[in-house]
Design an enzyme around this catalytic site. Sequence first.
Site, PDB file in Angstrom:
ATOM      1  N   HIS A 175      -3.801  -4.268   0.538  1.00 45.50           N
ATOM      2  CA  HIS A 175      -4.704  -4.197   1.253  1.00 45.50           C
ATOM      3  C   HIS A 175      -3.900  -2.997   2.485  1.00 45.50           C
ATOM      4  CE1 HIS A 175      -8.778  -5.434   0.647  1.00 45.50           C
ATOM      5  NE2 HIS A 175      -8.125  -6.697   0.621  1.00 45.50           N
ATOM      6  N   CYS A 223      -5.642   2.086  -0.091  1.00 47.49           N
ATOM      7  CA  CYS A 223      -6.694   2.755   0.842  1.00 47.49           C
ATOM      8  C   CYS A 223      -6.351   3.565   1.381  1.00 47.49           C
ATOM      9  CB  CYS A 223      -8.225   2.090   1.129  1.00 47.49           C
ATOM     10  SG  CYS A 223      -8.375   0.909   0.439  1.00 47.49           S
ATOM     11  N   ARG A 281      -7.489   6.983  -2.325  1.00 43.20           N
ATOM     12  CA  ARG A 281      -6.337   6.039  -2.882  1.00 43.20           C
ATOM     13  C   ARG A 281      -4.763   7.212  -2.614  1.00 43.20           C
ATOM     14  NH1 ARG A 281     -10.272   3.234  -2.809  1.00 43.20           N
ATOM     15  NH2 ARG A 281     -10.925   1.968  -4.154  1.00 43.20           N
TER      16      ARG A 281
END
Length: 390
Positions: A289, A358, A367
């Site tokens: 993340h 991300c 990405r």
Amino acid sequence: MTALRPERETDPSYGQQPYGEPGAFGEWYGAGPQGAPPQEPYATPYAAPQAGGPAGMPYEPAGDAATAYAPPVPHSVQSAVPSAAPPAVDEETMALRIPDPPPGASSATGATGPPTGGRAARRKAARRRNGRRGAAEGAAPEEDRPADRSPAPLSRVEARRQERARRASPGVIASRVIGEVFITTGVVMLLFVTYQLWWTNVRAHAQAGSEASQLQNDWASGKRNPGAFEPGQGFALLHIPKLDVVVPVAEGISKSRVLDKGMVGHYAEGALNTAMPEAKTGNFGLAGHRNTHGEPFRYINRLSPGDAIVVETQDTYFVYKMASILPVTPPSNTSVLDPVPKGSGFTKPGRYITLTTCTPEFTSKYRLIVWGKMVEERPRSKGKPDALVS
């Protein structure tokens, strides 16, 4: 004005008195007895007879005026009365004057007794006492009445009118409902943002720290051996010294079992199966993340070529050097995980590492890719590599 009255024959002070003896007129008028000093004449001439009364009858005013116009007592009578201070003489009997206040009146605040004067004065006195026209004189003022006296009951029409005035209209009710909905929605959104940006990080850091400690304890006790790992099982530690990142690496990229717990996931499923660090050639692909849930890859865009990326396993330290970066690419671009990743600048097989996350921040539209190349493989028995020591 006082009316004329008939002459009283029995009172010698009324009417014309005869002057039988010589010098009596002069004695009466103030000359005194013969041989005595002349008296001061009467201040005000005696009034002429009024029409309609008996002949020779003097004008007789009422009240204080009667005293002012009374004839003087003869000198012979005065000599028989003990001497006293002469009475005050009113010299303004023919002009207008302000009457003396009645007994019990106060010159500063007004009359304290019953109101005197005309109708206007009585009305003013009644208003000063908070009275009403026609109320009983001497009624208690408003401030002197009992404080607990309840107001007069309202009529049925007035009560209904006040009830309708207190009742909210449909527009007011609708605006209140809309306002409450907006406030509730705002509070819920604020709580959700707080949960996402703060609480998920707190919980993920706690879970990742617990997993890292458990992993190191297992290595020290010899409970874990190199080999295949179950999905969600931690098997390594990722170090990025420049970003001060130390995070567990688990098998798989499941959000619920790996990524949302603050760990980094290894691509090891299906078409996205990548090599392990100990493989002689291949690409070791990791996902994490960038925001929320521990956000271990939030600042990997700050890495520069040559920065160290270290993977620590149970027996070995694998040291990589950052080689290149791809700022934006679609999520469907899986070629970045190939054994020789496209766009990385590598042209032949080797031992590579790929970090994916991300971008932009707080979105998952694209990405961000970072590649590195292995430069050192160091057994744990020889201690930490220089990248972790310095």
